[in-house]
Write a protein that holds these residues in place. Structure first.
Motif, PDB file in Angstrom:
ATOM      1  N   THR A 149       0.845  -1.189   0.000  1.00  0.00           N
ATOM      2  CA  THR A 149       0.000   0.000   0.000  1.00  0.00           C
ATOM      3  C   THR A 149       0.880   1.239   0.000  1.00  0.00           C
ATOM      4  OG1 THR A 149      -1.697  -1.168   1.266  1.00  0.00           O
ATOM      5  CG2 THR A 149      -1.839   1.228   1.205  1.00  0.00           C
ATOM      6  N   ASP A 150       0.589   2.172  -0.909  1.00  0.00           N
ATOM      7  CA  ASP A 150       1.284   3.452  -0.895  1.00  0.00           C
ATOM      8  C   ASP A 150       0.305   4.536  -1.305  1.00  0.00           C
ATOM      9  OD1 ASP A 150       0.939   3.167  -3.604  1.00  0.00           O
ATOM     10  OD2 ASP A 150       3.062   3.220  -4.121  1.00  0.00           O
ATOM     11  N   SER A 151       0.808   5.718  -1.605  1.00  0.00           N
ATOM     12  CA  SER A 151      -0.072   6.860  -1.896  1.00  0.00           C
ATOM     13  C   SER A 151      -0.932   6.648  -3.141  1.00  0.00           C
ATOM     14  CB  SER A 151       0.763   8.133  -2.057  1.00  0.00           C
ATOM     15  OG  SER A 151       1.720   7.956  -3.100  1.00  0.00           O
ATOM     16  N   SER A 152      -0.492   5.760  -4.027  1.00  0.00           N
ATOM     17  CA  SER A 152      -1.249   5.521  -5.261  1.00  0.00           C
ATOM     18  C   SER A 152      -2.314   4.442  -5.099  1.00  0.00           C
ATOM     19  CB  SER A 152      -0.292   5.126  -6.401  1.00  0.00           C
ATOM     20  OG  SER A 152       0.331   3.884  -6.114  1.00  0.00           O
ATOM     21  N   GLY A 153      -2.339   3.785  -3.933  1.00  0.00           N
ATOM     22  CA  GLY A 153      -3.350   2.768  -3.708  1.00  0.00           C
ATOM     23  C   GLY A 153      -2.749   1.474  -3.205  1.00  0.00           C
ATOM     24  N   GLU A 154      -3.458   0.387  -3.444  1.00  0.00           N
ATOM     25  CA  GLU A 154      -3.040  -0.923  -2.952  1.00  0.00           C
ATOM     26  C   GLU A 154      -2.876  -1.892  -4.107  1.00  0.00           C
ATOM     27  OE1 GLU A 154      -5.600  -4.060  -0.733  1.00  0.00           O
ATOM     28  OE2 GLU A 154      -4.694  -2.840   0.838  1.00  0.00           O
ATOM     29  N   ARG A 155      -1.885  -2.753  -4.025  1.00  0.00           N
ATOM     30  CA  ARG A 155      -1.691  -3.783  -5.043  1.00  0.00           C
ATOM     31  C   ARG A 155      -1.314  -5.082  -4.351  1.00  0.00           C
ATOM     32  NH1 ARG A 155       1.751   0.010  -5.346  1.00  0.00           N
ATOM     33  NH2 ARG A 155       0.924   0.871  -7.276  1.00  0.00           N
ATOM     34  N   ILE A 156      -1.769  -6.198  -4.920  1.00  0.00           N
ATOM     35  CA  ILE A 156      -1.472  -7.521  -4.380  1.00  0.00           C
ATOM     36  C   ILE A 156      -0.374  -8.155  -5.227  1.00  0.00           C
ATOM     37  CG2 ILE A 156      -2.397  -9.782  -3.799  1.00  0.00           C
ATOM     38  CD1 ILE A 156      -3.599  -7.503  -2.193  1.00  0.00           C
ATOM     39  N   LEU A 157       0.692  -8.596  -4.582  1.00  0.00           N
ATOM     40  CA  LEU A 157       1.793  -9.249  -5.284  1.00  0.00           C
ATOM     41  C   LEU A 157       1.715 -10.749  -5.090  1.00  0.00           C
ATOM     42  CD1 LEU A 157       4.821  -6.949  -4.342  1.00  0.00           C
ATOM     43  CD2 LEU A 157       3.287  -6.782  -6.296  1.00  0.00           C
ATOM     44  N   ALA A 207       3.459 -14.724  -6.033  1.00  0.00           N
ATOM     45  CA  ALA A 207       4.810 -15.300  -6.043  1.00  0.00           C
ATOM     46  C   ALA A 207       5.537 -14.935  -7.333  1.00  0.00           C
ATOM     47  CB  ALA A 207       4.715 -16.819  -5.906  1.00  0.00           C
ATOM     48  N   GLY A 208       6.758 -14.422  -7.207  1.00  0.00           N
ATOM     49  CA  GLY A 208       7.565 -14.079  -8.376  1.00  0.00           C
ATOM     50  C   GLY A 208       7.298 -12.701  -8.942  1.00  0.00           C
ATOM     51  N   GLU A 209       6.348 -11.941  -8.360  1.00  0.00           N
ATOM     52  CA  GLU A 209       6.065 -10.589  -8.859  1.00  0.00           C
ATOM     53  C   GLU A 209       6.889  -9.578  -8.080  1.00  0.00           C
ATOM     54  OE1 GLU A 209       1.490 -11.207 -10.386  1.00  0.00           O
ATOM     55  OE2 GLU A 209       1.843 -10.237  -8.469  1.00  0.00           O
ATOM     56  N   PHE A 210       7.249  -8.473  -8.754  1.00  0.00           N
ATOM     57  CA  PHE A 210       8.146  -7.484  -8.170  1.00  0.00           C
ATOM     58  C   PHE A 210       7.482  -6.111  -8.115  1.00  0.00           C
ATOM     59  CE2 PHE A 210      10.621 -10.630 -10.510  1.00  0.00           C
ATOM     60  CZ  PHE A 210      11.507 -11.066  -9.550  1.00  0.00           C
ATOM     61  N   TRP A 211       7.872  -5.336  -7.112  1.00  0.00           N
ATOM     62  CA  TRP A 211       7.436  -3.951  -7.039  1.00  0.00           C
ATOM     63  C   TRP A 211       8.458  -3.178  -6.214  1.00  0.00           C
ATOM     64  CZ3 TRP A 211       6.491  -0.623  -3.012  1.00  0.00           C
ATOM     65  CH2 TRP A 211       5.913   0.605  -3.352  1.00  0.00           C
ATOM     66  N   ALA A 212       8.721  -1.930  -6.596  1.00  0.00           N
ATOM     67  CA  ALA A 212       9.605  -1.063  -5.816  1.00  0.00           C
ATOM     68  C   ALA A 212       9.038   0.343  -5.831  1.00  0.00           C
ATOM     69  CB  ALA A 212      11.022  -1.075  -6.394  1.00  0.00           C
TER      70      ALA A 212
END
Length: 211
Positions: free
Chosen positions: A2-10, A12-17
């Motif tokens: 969760t950050d200022s732009s909203g929420e995302r579900i990750l 297995a094997g998915e990346f986010w920074a």
């Protein structure tokens, strides 16, 4: 996440920074190469033939970390069988108790998983105890709809204490559970404690809006 732009579900094997430029093709390829190397190494260790033993030697039991590689391969029933046997020999082992719980979770046997995580938490110490109690509470809350058992798991493991590595998540879950159980006085106390400890989080901003 969760950050200022909203929420995302990750998954297995998915990346986010937070700095999206970090997640480029080069970074992904390097990460995947490390993962593939780990899996090859794990597979080689597990498939290696046993050394010849003398008649007096007892067959060696695999270490808990070695058995964990089978979890990555989703061989949950085999993991459960080995871990339960190891735990029967050493019933005070928090490590093997945790492997049992992880195997039950992989099998989606939620009642057994929740009970196993609570049992592992009772054997573990400090930060690991808090983590295992939180894992049990999550299952009770989200899979079994048993908020009182979830609250009990958090409390027994000290998951929401100031020394806990999962304090913020545990306090947030505690608030949701108290709402479900109707503990008004306890809910107010829990909200105040959360805002004092974590005043700048997304959850804190939402709590101020609601209250």
């Amino acid at each position: 996440v969760t950050d200022s732009s909203g929420e995302r579900i990750l998954g297995a094997g998915e990346f986010w920074a937070s700095n999206h430029s970090l997640v480029d093709d080069t970074w992904r390829e390097a990460s995947e190469a490390r993962w593939n190397a780990l899996m090859r190494e794990s597979g080689s260790r597990l498939s290696a033939p046993q050394q010849t033993q003398s008649a007096e030697e007892a067959p060696s039991r695999p270490e808990a970390e070695q058995v964990r590689t089978l979890l990555l391969r989703r061989e949950y029933r085999e993991v459960l069988e080995v871990a339960q046997a190891a735990l029967s020999e050493n019933p005070r082992s928090a490590e093997w108790a945790t492997v049992v719980a992880d195997a039950y979770r992989g099998l989606q046997d939620w009642p057994s998983a929740a009970q196993a995580y609570r049992a592992a938490a009772a054997l573990a110490r400090r930060s690991r105890k808090a983590q295992l109690g939180y894992a049990a509470a999550q299952i009770y809350a989200e899979r079994l709809s048993r908020p009182r058992d979830a609250l009990a798991a958090l409390d027994a493991a000290g998951s929401a204490s100031t020394e806990s590595i999962v304090e913020e998540r545990a306090r947030s879950l505690q608030i949701r559970l108290l709402r479900a159980t109707g503990g008004d006085a306890a809910l107010v106390e829990a909200v105040d404690a959360y805002l004092e400890r974590f005043p700048d989080t997304h959850t804190a901003r939402r709590l101020r809006t609601e209250h």
